[in-house]
Every structure is written in C-alpha cells, then in structure tokens.
Design a protein around this motif. Sequence first.
Motif, short mmCIF file in Angstrom:
data_model
loop_
_atom_site.label_atom_id
_atom_site.label_comp_id
_atom_site.label_asym_id
_atom_site.label_seq_id
_atom_site.Cartn_x
_atom_site.Cartn_y
_atom_site.Cartn_z
N ARG A 17 18.33 61.06 18.45
CA ARG A 17 17.67 60.53 19.66
C ARG A 17 16.15 60.61 19.51
O ARG A 17 15.45 59.68 19.92
N ILE A 18 15.67 61.68 18.94
CA ILE A 18 14.23 61.80 18.71
C ILE A 18 13.79 60.77 17.67
O ILE A 18 12.76 60.11 17.82
N GLU A 19 14.60 60.61 16.62
CA GLU A 19 14.30 59.59 15.61
C GLU A 19 14.25 58.20 16.26
O GLU A 19 13.35 57.41 15.95
N ASP A 20 15.20 57.92 17.14
CA ASP A 20 15.21 56.63 17.84
C ASP A 20 13.93 56.42 18.63
O ASP A 20 13.37 55.32 18.66
N GLN A 21 13.46 57.46 19.28
CA GLN A 21 12.22 57.36 20.07
C GLN A 21 11.03 57.05 19.16
O GLN A 21 10.13 56.32 19.56
N GLN A 26 8.45 54.92 21.22
CA GLN A 26 8.31 55.74 22.41
C GLN A 26 7.51 57.00 22.06
O GLN A 26 6.85 57.57 22.92
N LEU A 27 7.63 57.42 20.81
CA LEU A 27 6.82 58.52 20.27
C LEU A 27 6.09 57.96 19.05
O LEU A 27 6.71 57.40 18.16
N LYS A 28 4.79 58.11 19.02
CA LYS A 28 3.97 57.54 17.95
C LYS A 28 3.40 58.64 17.05
O LYS A 28 3.38 59.81 17.43
N ASP A 29 2.93 58.22 15.87
CA ASP A 29 2.31 59.15 14.92
C ASP A 29 1.28 60.04 15.63
O ASP A 29 0.48 59.55 16.44
N GLU A 30 1.34 61.31 15.30
CA GLU A 30 0.40 62.32 15.81
C GLU A 30 0.59 62.65 17.29
O GLU A 30 -0.13 63.47 17.84
N GLU A 31 1.56 62.02 17.95
CA GLU A 31 1.80 62.27 19.36
C GLU A 31 2.68 63.49 19.54
O GLU A 31 3.61 63.72 18.76
N LEU A 56 15.75 70.09 11.57
CA LEU A 56 16.11 69.04 10.60
C LEU A 56 14.99 68.02 10.48
O LEU A 56 14.68 67.55 9.38
N LEU A 57 14.36 67.70 11.60
CA LEU A 57 13.25 66.74 11.59
C LEU A 57 12.01 67.32 10.90
O LEU A 57 11.29 66.61 10.21
N VAL A 58 11.81 68.62 11.10
CA VAL A 58 10.69 69.29 10.43
C VAL A 58 10.92 69.30 8.92
O VAL A 58 10.03 68.97 8.13
N GLU A 59 12.15 69.64 8.50
CA GLU A 59 12.50 69.66 7.08
C GLU A 59 12.32 68.29 6.43
O GLU A 59 11.94 68.20 5.27
N LYS A 60 12.60 67.22 7.18
CA LYS A 60 12.45 65.85 6.68
C LYS A 60 10.99 65.40 6.67
O LYS A 60 10.67 64.35 6.11
N GLY A 61 10.13 66.16 7.32
CA GLY A 61 8.72 65.77 7.40
C GLY A 61 8.45 64.71 8.45
O GLY A 61 7.43 64.04 8.41
N VAL A 62 9.35 64.57 9.42
CA VAL A 62 9.19 63.58 10.48
C VAL A 62 8.35 64.14 11.63
O VAL A 62 7.58 63.42 12.24
N ALA A 74 4.83 63.30 12.78
CA ALA A 74 4.04 63.26 11.54
C ALA A 74 3.54 61.85 11.28
O ALA A 74 4.18 60.86 11.66
N ALA A 75 2.39 61.77 10.62
CA ALA A 75 1.86 60.47 10.23
C ALA A 75 2.85 59.79 9.29
O ALA A 75 3.39 60.41 8.39
N GLY A 76 3.12 58.51 9.54
CA GLY A 76 4.05 57.76 8.70
C GLY A 76 5.51 58.00 9.00
O GLY A 76 6.38 57.52 8.28
N ALA A 77 5.81 58.74 10.06
CA ALA A 77 7.20 59.08 10.39
C ALA A 77 8.04 57.83 10.67
O ALA A 77 9.17 57.73 10.19
N LYS A 78 7.50 56.88 11.41
CA LYS A 78 8.26 55.67 11.73
C LYS A 78 8.63 54.92 10.46
O LYS A 78 9.79 54.53 10.28
N GLN A 79 7.67 54.74 9.57
CA GLN A 79 7.93 54.02 8.34
C GLN A 79 8.98 54.74 7.49
O GLN A 79 9.88 54.12 6.94
N LYS A 80 8.86 56.06 7.43
CA LYS A 80 9.83 56.86 6.68
C LYS A 80 11.24 56.68 7.25
O LYS A 80 12.20 56.50 6.51
N LEU A 81 11.35 56.72 8.57
CA LEU A 81 12.66 56.56 9.22
C LEU A 81 13.21 55.16 9.03
O LEU A 81 14.41 54.98 8.79
#
Length: 123
Positions: A17-21, A26-31, A56-62, A74-81
């Motif tokens: 759900r957080i990844e979806d946001q 709904q959640l942007k880099d550095e937010e 799990l999200l911290v471990e993934k660097g998201v 994290a910066a670039g989280a959307k692109q990574k996901l």
Amino acid sequence: MTHFDENKPIFLQVKERIEDQIVNDQLKDEEQIPSTTQLVQIYKINHLTISKGINLLVEKGVIFKKRGVGMFVAAGAKQKLLEERKETFMDEYVLPMLEEADKLGISRGELESMLKGRKNDEF
C-alpha cells in the motif's frame, strides 16, 4: 475500516500500500510518510506488523529513516518501484501469456492484433 486479504501476510500488504502511494504520486521523493503510530491508527493493526512492512521498504531503499524526525521516501523510489513492477509484470503476465499463445498456435501478429483491439475498447 481497512480490509486486508486474508491470503497474504498483512505486513506485505502494508508494504504494498505504501509502494502504491509512491507509484501513484501520493507520496513523492523526499516526502515524509506517516509515522508508525499514524499507520497503526489508519490500518487498525499491530505496531509490529506495521514495523515489519516498513522495514522491508527500508531494506529495499525505498524509504529511509531520520532518527527523531521520521520516515521519508527515498530519492528515485518511484522509478525503482516502477522498474521492479515492470519486471514482475513480465514474469507473471507477459511470459505466461506468450507461452499460452504458443500452445494455442497464436502468432505474435495475431496476439498484437488482439491486444490492439482490446486496447481500443478498454483503455
């Protein structure tokens, strides 16, 4: 009330759900994301379950944690996901579809026509 799929661990659903946001902007880099306490109140589930999904999200660097401040995208989280999801889409949907098309004798051209036809109707 928030509903969860009983066939999948809740901590994974919280993570998704957080990844979806993030993917849906709904959640942007550095937010800053909601605190664990806020997420407990939103989802009405155990603090440890929320923490497990967050970790799990911290471990993934998201997301990353700033001690005493909170958790942030994290910066670039959307692109990574997006890249991760595209790979999963290929493995779970496209490849099995191509295999089934081969079994049915559907050519790549026919398959492309089918997809284009549906795209015009559905999208």
